[in-house]
Design a protein around this motif. Structure first.
Motif, PDB file in Angstrom:
ATOM      1  N   SER A  50     -12.608   1.460 -10.320  1.00  0.00           N
ATOM      2  CA  SER A  50     -13.800   0.873 -10.920  1.00  0.00           C
ATOM      3  C   SER A  50     -14.892   1.914 -11.130  1.00  0.00           C
ATOM      4  N   SER A  51     -15.853   1.524 -11.953  1.00  0.00           N
ATOM      5  CA  SER A  51     -17.025   2.353 -12.230  1.00  0.00           C
ATOM      6  C   SER A  51     -18.215   1.436 -12.463  1.00  0.00           C
ATOM      7  N   ASN A  52     -19.387   1.901 -12.080  1.00  0.00           N
ATOM      8  CA  ASN A  52     -20.601   1.139 -12.363  1.00  0.00           C
ATOM      9  C   ASN A  52     -21.260   1.588 -13.666  1.00  0.00           C
ATOM     10  N   ASP A  53     -20.647   2.565 -14.359  1.00  0.00           N
ATOM     11  CA  ASP A  53     -21.178   3.060 -15.632  1.00  0.00           C
ATOM     12  C   ASP A  53     -20.031   3.647 -16.454  1.00  0.00           C
ATOM     13  N   LEU A  54     -19.408   2.792 -17.287  1.00  0.00           N
ATOM     14  CA  LEU A  54     -18.248   3.241 -18.062  1.00  0.00           C
ATOM     15  C   LEU A  54     -18.603   4.346 -19.054  1.00  0.00           C
ATOM     16  N   ALA A  55     -19.787   4.303 -19.637  1.00  0.00           N
ATOM     17  CA  ALA A  55     -20.180   5.348 -20.587  1.00  0.00           C
ATOM     18  C   ALA A  55     -20.247   6.700 -19.890  1.00  0.00           C
ATOM     19  N   ALA A  56     -20.825   6.740 -18.701  1.00  0.00           N
ATOM     20  CA  ALA A  56     -20.892   7.996 -17.943  1.00  0.00           C
ATOM     21  C   ALA A  56     -19.498   8.445 -17.518  1.00  0.00           C
ATOM     22  N   SER A  57     -18.654   7.506 -17.133  1.00  0.00           N
ATOM     23  CA  SER A  57     -17.279   7.848 -16.746  1.00  0.00           C
ATOM     24  C   SER A  57     -16.529   8.424 -17.938  1.00  0.00           C
ATOM     25  N   ARG A  58     -16.649   7.788 -19.079  1.00  0.00           N
ATOM     26  CA  ARG A  58     -15.965   8.293 -20.274  1.00  0.00           C
ATOM     27  C   ARG A  58     -16.450   9.698 -20.619  1.00  0.00           C
ATOM     28  N   ALA A  59     -17.746   9.905 -20.612  1.00  0.00           N
ATOM     29  CA  ALA A  59     -18.301  11.225 -20.930  1.00  0.00           C
ATOM     30  C   ALA A  59     -17.786  12.277 -19.952  1.00  0.00           C
ATOM     31  N   PHE A  60     -17.659  11.938 -18.681  1.00  0.00           N
ATOM     32  CA  PHE A  60     -17.177  12.873 -17.664  1.00  0.00           C
ATOM     33  C   PHE A  60     -15.705  13.219 -17.880  1.00  0.00           C
ATOM     34  N   TYR A  61     -14.870  12.205 -18.001  1.00  0.00           N
ATOM     35  CA  TYR A  61     -13.432  12.459 -18.118  1.00  0.00           C
ATOM     36  C   TYR A  61     -13.090  13.155 -19.439  1.00  0.00           C
ATOM     37  N   GLU A  62     -13.798  12.830 -20.504  1.00  0.00           N
ATOM     38  CA  GLU A  62     -13.565  13.501 -21.791  1.00  0.00           C
ATOM     39  C   GLU A  62     -14.275  14.848 -21.869  1.00  0.00           C
ATOM     40  N   GLY A  63     -15.568  14.830 -21.659  1.00  0.00           N
ATOM     41  CA  GLY A  63     -16.380  16.013 -21.901  1.00  0.00           C
ATOM     42  C   GLY A  63     -16.287  17.085 -20.843  1.00  0.00           C
ATOM     43  N   VAL A  64     -16.208  16.690 -19.585  1.00  0.00           N
ATOM     44  CA  VAL A  64     -16.170  17.665 -18.493  1.00  0.00           C
ATOM     45  C   VAL A  64     -14.723  18.039 -18.148  1.00  0.00           C
ATOM     46  N   LEU A  65     -13.867  17.033 -17.948  1.00  0.00           N
ATOM     47  CA  LEU A  65     -12.495  17.314 -17.552  1.00  0.00           C
ATOM     48  C   LEU A  65     -11.573  17.578 -18.744  1.00  0.00           C
ATOM     49  N   VAL A 104      -7.871   6.560 -19.055  1.00  0.00           N
ATOM     50  CA  VAL A 104      -7.819   8.017 -19.022  1.00  0.00           C
ATOM     51  C   VAL A 104      -6.351   8.417 -19.061  1.00  0.00           C
ATOM     52  N   GLN A 105      -5.983   9.166 -20.097  1.00  0.00           N
ATOM     53  CA  GLN A 105      -4.597   9.614 -20.254  1.00  0.00           C
ATOM     54  C   GLN A 105      -4.387  10.881 -19.435  1.00  0.00           C
ATOM     55  N   LEU A 106      -3.395  10.860 -18.577  1.00  0.00           N
ATOM     56  CA  LEU A 106      -3.112  12.010 -17.723  1.00  0.00           C
ATOM     57  C   LEU A 106      -2.234  13.005 -18.482  1.00  0.00           C
ATOM     58  N   PRO A 107      -2.434  14.291 -18.249  1.00  0.00           N
ATOM     59  CA  PRO A 107      -1.794  15.328 -19.058  1.00  0.00           C
ATOM     60  C   PRO A 107      -0.273  15.248 -19.185  1.00  0.00           C
ATOM     61  N   LEU A 134     -10.024  15.426 -20.748  1.00  0.00           N
ATOM     62  CA  LEU A 134      -8.917  14.491 -20.867  1.00  0.00           C
ATOM     63  C   LEU A 134      -9.143  13.530 -22.029  1.00  0.00           C
ATOM     64  N   THR A 135      -8.076  12.958 -22.544  1.00  0.00           N
ATOM     65  CA  THR A 135      -8.169  11.953 -23.596  1.00  0.00           C
ATOM     66  C   THR A 135      -8.500  10.614 -22.953  1.00  0.00           C
ATOM     67  N   VAL A 136      -9.489   9.936 -23.499  1.00  0.00           N
ATOM     68  CA  VAL A 136      -9.874   8.619 -23.003  1.00  0.00           C
ATOM     69  C   VAL A 136      -9.743   7.641 -24.167  1.00  0.00           C
ATOM     70  N   GLU A 137      -9.047   6.534 -23.931  1.00  0.00           N
ATOM     71  CA  GLU A 137      -8.840   5.514 -24.956  1.00  0.00           C
ATOM     72  C   GLU A 137      -9.508   4.215 -24.542  1.00  0.00           C
ATOM     73  N   GLU A 138      -9.894   3.432 -25.548  1.00  0.00           N
ATOM     74  CA  GLU A 138     -10.405   2.093 -25.271  1.00  0.00           C
ATOM     75  C   GLU A 138      -9.249   1.261 -24.749  1.00  0.00           C
ATOM     76  N   GLY A 139      -9.476   0.554 -23.674  1.00  0.00           N
ATOM     77  CA  GLY A 139      -8.424  -0.252 -23.076  1.00  0.00           C
ATOM     78  C   GLY A 139      -8.511  -1.721 -23.440  1.00  0.00           C
ATOM     79  N   GLY A 140      -9.511  -2.097 -24.227  1.00  0.00           N
ATOM     80  CA  GLY A 140      -9.700  -3.505 -24.556  1.00  0.00           C
ATOM     81  C   GLY A 140     -10.477  -4.215 -23.465  1.00  0.00           C
ATOM     82  N   GLY A 141     -11.272  -5.161 -23.847  1.00  0.00           N
ATOM     83  CA  GLY A 141     -12.024  -5.943 -22.873  1.00  0.00           C
ATOM     84  C   GLY A 141     -13.048  -5.141 -22.097  1.00  0.00           C
ATOM     85  N   GLY A 142     -13.553  -4.041 -22.694  1.00  0.00           N
ATOM     86  CA  GLY A 142     -14.559  -3.236 -22.029  1.00  0.00           C
ATOM     87  C   GLY A 142     -13.980  -2.256 -21.022  1.00  0.00           C
ATOM     88  N   LEU A 143     -12.687  -1.986 -21.090  1.00  0.00           N
ATOM     89  CA  LEU A 143     -12.030  -1.062 -20.178  1.00  0.00           C
ATOM     90  C   LEU A 143     -11.782   0.265 -20.886  1.00  0.00           C
TER      91      LEU A 143
END
Length: 127
Positions: free
Chosen positions: A12-27, A41-44, A29-38
């Motif tokens: 879980s996360s309390n801020d999906l936008a921040a999580s997406r920015a971190f996993y994509e921008g910092v790490l 994160v695609q692992l290498p 990794l590819t991040v996809e919309e999971g539907g339903g606000g999810l």
């Protein structure tokens, strides 16, 4: 029973936008919309981690995602250059970079811990 299942992990996360920015921008990794606000994160090398919103999110007190890497020193340096803080734990004997040197002592891999924006504990470790 599960031999044909496309299993995945979730957290879980309390801020999906921040999580997406971190996993994509910092790490990186590819991040996809999971539907339903999810988000997913695609692992290498296959697999994914589903991240879902949770208003009363409480990060786990243990490592929930590990990234084996060929050069832990280079990866830690790159993470720090991107603003990531390595976690330090009392009594762990981590070096100046925050890396626990397990290989030298024969007590496991070299490993360093850091958190995502929601406080979930991640690690990089020598492979």
């Amino acid at each position: 029973m599960f031999e044909n299942s496309d299993a995945f992990s979730g957290m879980s996360s309390n801020d999906l936008a921040a999580s997406r920015a971190f996993y994509e921008g910092v790490l990186g990794l590819t991040v996809e919309e999971g539907g339903g606000g999810l988000i997913s994160v695609q692992l290498p090398k296959g697999g994914a981690v589903l991240i879902y919103p949770k208003d009363d999110h409480q990060p786990a007190t243990f490592t929930i995602l590990n990234f084996p890497v060929a050069d832990i020193d280079a990866v830690v340096d790159e993470l720090v250059a991107k603003g990531v803080t390595m976690q330090r734990y009392d009594g762990m004997g981590q070096d100046d970079k925050g890396i626990l040197r397990g290989k030298a002592s024969g007590q496991g891999p070299d490993i360093a811990w850091f958190t995502d924006p929601a406080g979930n504990i991640l690690s990089v470790l020598s492979d």
